[in-house]
Design a protein around this motif. Structure first.
Motif, PDB file in Angstrom:
ATOM      1  N   UNK A 110      42.870  42.340  29.081  1.00  0.00           N
ATOM      2  CA  UNK A 110      42.707  40.873  29.085  1.00  0.00           C
ATOM      3  C   UNK A 110      41.448  40.490  28.326  1.00  0.00           C
ATOM      4  N   UNK A 111      40.384  41.254  28.578  1.00  0.00           N
ATOM      5  CA  UNK A 111      39.124  40.959  27.884  1.00  0.00           C
ATOM      6  C   UNK A 111      39.273  41.138  26.384  1.00  0.00           C
ATOM      7  N   UNK A 157      41.561  38.392  25.165  1.00  0.00           N
ATOM      8  CA  UNK A 157      40.853  37.105  25.250  1.00  0.00           C
ATOM      9  C   UNK A 157      39.791  36.983  24.176  1.00  0.00           C
ATOM     10  N   UNK A 158      39.026  38.076  23.988  1.00  0.00           N
ATOM     11  CA  UNK A 158      37.960  38.041  22.975  1.00  0.00           C
ATOM     12  C   UNK A 158      38.545  37.846  21.586  1.00  0.00           C
ATOM     13  N   UNK A 204      37.001  52.506  46.539  1.00  0.00           N
ATOM     14  CA  UNK A 204      36.893  51.288  45.730  1.00  0.00           C
ATOM     15  C   UNK A 204      36.870  51.630  44.245  1.00  0.00           C
ATOM     16  N   UNK A 262      34.126  45.491  50.093  1.00  0.00           N
ATOM     17  CA  UNK A 262      35.412  46.098  49.781  1.00  0.00           C
ATOM     18  C   UNK A 262      36.273  46.163  51.047  1.00  0.00           C
ATOM     19  N   UNK A 287      43.214  50.175  38.139  1.00  0.00           N
ATOM     20  CA  UNK A 287      43.612  48.864  37.589  1.00  0.00           C
ATOM     21  C   UNK A 287      42.718  48.398  36.428  1.00  0.00           C
ATOM     22  N   UNK A 288      41.758  49.220  36.055  1.00  0.00           N
ATOM     23  CA  UNK A 288      40.811  48.774  35.019  1.00  0.00           C
ATOM     24  C   UNK A 288      41.450  48.448  33.663  1.00  0.00           C
ATOM     25  N   UNK A 324      38.358  45.019  44.653  1.00  0.00           N
ATOM     26  CA  UNK A 324      37.805  45.923  43.639  1.00  0.00           C
ATOM     27  C   UNK A 324      37.206  45.152  42.470  1.00  0.00           C
ATOM     28  N   UNK A 325      37.784  43.992  42.178  1.00  0.00           N
ATOM     29  CA  UNK A 325      37.298  43.231  41.015  1.00  0.00           C
ATOM     30  C   UNK A 325      36.541  41.961  41.402  1.00  0.00           C
ATOM     31  N   UNK A 379      43.868  46.634  33.035  1.00  0.00           N
ATOM     32  CA  UNK A 379      44.288  45.217  32.989  1.00  0.00           C
ATOM     33  C   UNK A 379      43.131  44.307  32.571  1.00  0.00           C
ATOM     34  N   UNK A 380      41.991  44.339  33.278  1.00  0.00           N
ATOM     35  CA  UNK A 380      40.902  43.469  32.837  1.00  0.00           C
ATOM     36  C   UNK A 380      40.407  43.805  31.429  1.00  0.00           C
ATOM     37  N   UNK A 407      37.030  35.227  32.746  1.00  0.00           N
ATOM     38  CA  UNK A 407      36.492  35.241  31.376  1.00  0.00           C
ATOM     39  C   UNK A 407      36.232  33.826  30.869  1.00  0.00           C
ATOM     40  N   UNK A 408      37.205  32.961  31.106  1.00  0.00           N
ATOM     41  CA  UNK A 408      37.098  31.626  30.493  1.00  0.00           C
ATOM     42  C   UNK A 408      36.588  30.554  31.462  1.00  0.00           C
ATOM     43  N   UNK A 415      39.974  34.393  21.302  1.00  0.00           N
ATOM     44  CA  UNK A 415      38.873  33.423  21.173  1.00  0.00           C
ATOM     45  C   UNK A 415      38.254  33.509  19.785  1.00  0.00           C
ATOM     46  N   UNK A 433      46.242  39.959  38.699  1.00  0.00           N
ATOM     47  CA  UNK A 433      44.982  40.526  38.200  1.00  0.00           C
ATOM     48  C   UNK A 433      44.672  39.994  36.794  1.00  0.00           C
ATOM     49  N   UNK A 481      40.362  52.455  43.112  1.00  0.00           N
ATOM     50  CA  UNK A 481      41.196  51.263  42.873  1.00  0.00           C
ATOM     51  C   UNK A 481      40.788  50.604  41.556  1.00  0.00           C
ATOM     52  N   UNK A 482      39.490  50.510  41.357  1.00  0.00           N
ATOM     53  CA  UNK A 482      39.009  49.894  40.110  1.00  0.00           C
ATOM     54  C   UNK A 482      39.476  50.677  38.892  1.00  0.00           C
ATOM     55  N   UNK A 502      41.412  38.006  35.759  1.00  0.00           N
ATOM     56  CA  UNK A 502      40.539  38.380  34.630  1.00  0.00           C
ATOM     57  C   UNK A 502      40.386  37.226  33.645  1.00  0.00           C
ATOM     58  N   UNK A 503      41.510  36.564  33.361  1.00  0.00           N
ATOM     59  CA  UNK A 503      41.465  35.437  32.423  1.00  0.00           C
ATOM     60  C   UNK A 503      40.568  34.325  32.939  1.00  0.00           C
TER      61      UNK A 503
END
Lengths: 283, 168
Positions: free
Chosen positions: A55-56, A59-60, A41, B69, A48-49, B63-64, A51-52, B22-23, A63, B14, A44-45, B18-19
Motif C-alpha cells: 500500500x505504501x 500510495x507513494x 506480535x 497487543x 501481514x507486513x 499489530x499495526x 500489505x502495508x 498514509x493519507x 502520489x 488492512x 503477526x506483523x 494502511x491507506x
C-alpha cells in the motif's frame, strides 16, 4: 476438539478472552522491560507486513505520479504564461527602446530648434527618395501645420533641404543632395562664401570659392544666409577634398553633415522670405 | 470459501487501514474497518466463527497500531460474540439491521477498550466525545454501503453466505 468447541461456545469464548488478556499482560510487561513487541506480535506483523508495504509503495508511486502530473500541468500553464509574459515584455521593451530613441532625438531636435528665433514645426519623414538625381523626402506635416514652400528643413545634424511642395497634410522637401539644390554657404574657418549643390553621387560640391582661398579638408561648411531661404549658420557639411579647379575657382568636395539614409524627425524652419518685389527691385 | 472470504476481507481492511494511515493520519479514530468485517461475519450467528474472526482481525489491528497487543482483539471478540449470539436467536437480516448492529458494536467496542485501558494501564481515556459519535456514524454508514455492494455482488443475502458450514 471441533465438536467440543461447537458444543460449548461460551466456554471457548471465555478461554479466548482469558488468553487474550494474558497476551495483553505479556505485552505490557515486555514494554516495561525494554522489549517493545512480543514474539507473537512480531509474527503477526511479519505475516501481514507485505500489505502495508505494498500500500505504501502504491500510495507513494500514485502520489508521485499525481504530483508529477499536477507539476507538469502547472509547468505547462506557467510556461504558457511566461511565454505570454516574454512576448509582452519584448513588445514593451521594443516600444520603450523606440520611445527612448525618439526621446533622445526629440530632445536634441528641441534643443536645436530653440536657437532659432522663428516658428519651427516638428515633422516626421514618411517617405525618402534618394535613388535618382532628384532627391526628395516627404514629411507628415503640410500647410495645415503652417509649412510653406521654401521653408528650410533641418535636424540636429544640419541642413536637410527646403520645402518645394505642400498639401494640407504633407510636404515635399528637396534635399541638399539634389542636383538642382543650391545653398548659399560659407567656409567656417575662412568665412569665404560660395554655393553648395548636390553632385548626384550622395556628396556635395562647393562652387565659386576663389583659388586663393585657404581651404583644407576638415573645414566646416555652414549656410551663409544670403540666399533668402536658409538661416545663417546651419551646418551643411565638411570639406573632404580640395582641388585646384579650372578658371579662378577651387573644386571642393563636401560630405553632407546629415546622414540622409537615417532621417526620421526633422524641424521645419518657417523662415522669413524675401518679398518678391525686393528680389525684382528695379532701380 | 467462507474463511477465504474472511481472509480477503481482512486484507482489504488492512489495506484501508494502511491507506488511511498514509493519507489521513489518525483517521482510524473515526472509522474502524476491522469492526465492519467482524460484525459482518458475526451476523451469520456462528458463535465460534465470530470468536475466530474477532481474534484474527483484532490481532492484525493490534499489530499495526500502537495499542497494547491483544486489546483490539479482545474488544472485537466480545463484539463479534455478542452480535453472533443475538443473531443466533433473532436472525437479524438486511442493511438496516446490519447498520444497527454496527452502531451497537462501535459503542460496545469503545466501552471494552476504555475498561481494558483502565484496568491494565490505570489510565482514563476520552470516551463518548465527538470522536466516538463520528466513529459510530462513519463506521455504520460505510458498513451499510459495503453491505449494499455485497448484496449486488453476491446476488443473495450476504449474511447467508457467512452461515455455510465451515471446516475450521
Amino acid at each position: 476438539m471441533q465438536v467440543a468447541v461447537e458444543r460449548r461456545p461460551t466456554l471457548f469464548f471465555l478461554v479466548v478472552l482469558a488468553a487474550l488478556f494474558l497476551v495483553m499482560t505479556a505485552s505490557i510487561r515486555t514494554t516495561r522491560i525494554g522489549e517493545t513487541r512480543t514474539l507473537f506480535e512480531r509474527g503477526v506483523m511479519w505475516a501481514f507486513s507485505p500489505v502495508p508495504r505494498l500500500v505504501n509503495w502504491a500510495g507513494t508511486n500514485t502520489a508521485d505520479m499525481y504530483h508529477g502530473y499536477l507539476d507538469m500541468r502547472r509547468a505547462v500553464a506557467q510556461n504558457f504564461r511566461l511565454h505570454n509574459e516574454v512576448e509582452n515584455l519584448t513588445r514593451e521593451n521594443l516600444a520603450l527602446r523606440q520611445s527612448e530613441g525618439d526621446l533622445a532625438r526629440m530632445r536634441s531636435l528641441l534643443n536645436y530648434s530653440e536657437q532659432f528665433d522663428m516658428p519651427t514645426i516638428l515633422a516626421r519623414v514618411i517617405m525618402l527618395d534618394t535613388s535618382g538625381s532628384f532627391k526628395s523626402i516627404i514629411l507628415d506635416q503640410g500647410s495645415a501645420s503652417g509649412i510653406e514652400i521654401n521653408d528650410a528643413v533641418v535636424n540636429a545634424q544640419g541642413l536637410i533641404g527646403r520645402v518645394v511642395l505642400t498639401t494640407r497634410k504633407l510636404s515635399k522637401v528637396q534635399i541638399a543632395l539634389d542636383n538642382n539644390a543650391a545653398i548659399g554657404s560659407l567656409l567656417e574657418r575662412s568665412r569665404r562664401q560660395g554655393v553648395t549643390r548636390g553632385d548626384g553621387t550622395g556628396m556635395l560640391r562647393m562652387d565659386f570659392v576663389p583659388s586663393l582661398t585657404d581651404v583644407t579638408p576638415g573645414d566646416s561648411v555652414l549656410t551663409a544666409g544670403t540666399d533668402g531661404l536658409f538661416p545663417k549658420g546651419i551646418p551643411v557639411g565638411t570639406v573632404v577634398k580640395v582641388d585646384e579647379g579650372k578658371d579662378l575657382f577651387k573644386s571642393i568636395r563636401v560630405a553632407p553633415a546629415v546622414d540622409f539614409s537615417s532621417l526620421e524627425d526633422v524641424i521645419v524652419l518657417h523662415t522669413r522670405k524675401v518679398p518678391a518685389d525686393v528680389v525684382r527691385y528695379q532701380p | 470459501v467462507r474463511w477465504l472470504r474472511f481472509a480477503i476481507g481482512l486484507l482489504i481492511a488492512l489495506t484501508l487501514h494502511s491507506l488511511l494511515d498514509k493519507f489521513f493520519p489518525n483517521a482510524l479514530a473515526f472509522f474502524n474497518p476491522y469492526l465492519i468485517l467482524v460484525i459482518y461475519y458475526s451476523m451469520g450467528g456462528n458463535l465460534v466463527g465470530a470468536i475466530f474472526a474477532g481474534v484474527a482481525a483484532g490481532l492484525v489491528q493490534d499489530a499495526f497500531s500502537g495499542a497494547i497487543f491483544g486489546m483490539h482483539a479482545f474488544a472485537l471478540t466480545v463484539c463479534g460474540y455478542l452480535v453472533a449470539y443475538v443473531n443466533s436467536r433473532l436472525v437479524l437480516r438486511g442493511t438496516l439491521a446490519f447498520g444497527v448492529s454496527l452502531i451497537g458494536s462501535v459503542i460496545l467496542n469503545e466501552i471494552v477498550l476504555y475498561l481494558l485501558v483502565n484496568i491494565l494501564l490505570k489510565q482514563k481515556i476520552e470516551m463518548f466525545g465527538e470522536g466516538m459519535l463520528a466513529k459510530t456514524v462513519l463506521t455504520s454508514l460505510f458498513g451499510m454501503l459495503v453491505y449494499q455492494l455485497l448484496l449486488l455482488f453476491l446476488r443473495e443475502e450476504p449474511i447467508e453466505a457467512t452461515k455455510r458450514p465451515s471446516g475450521w
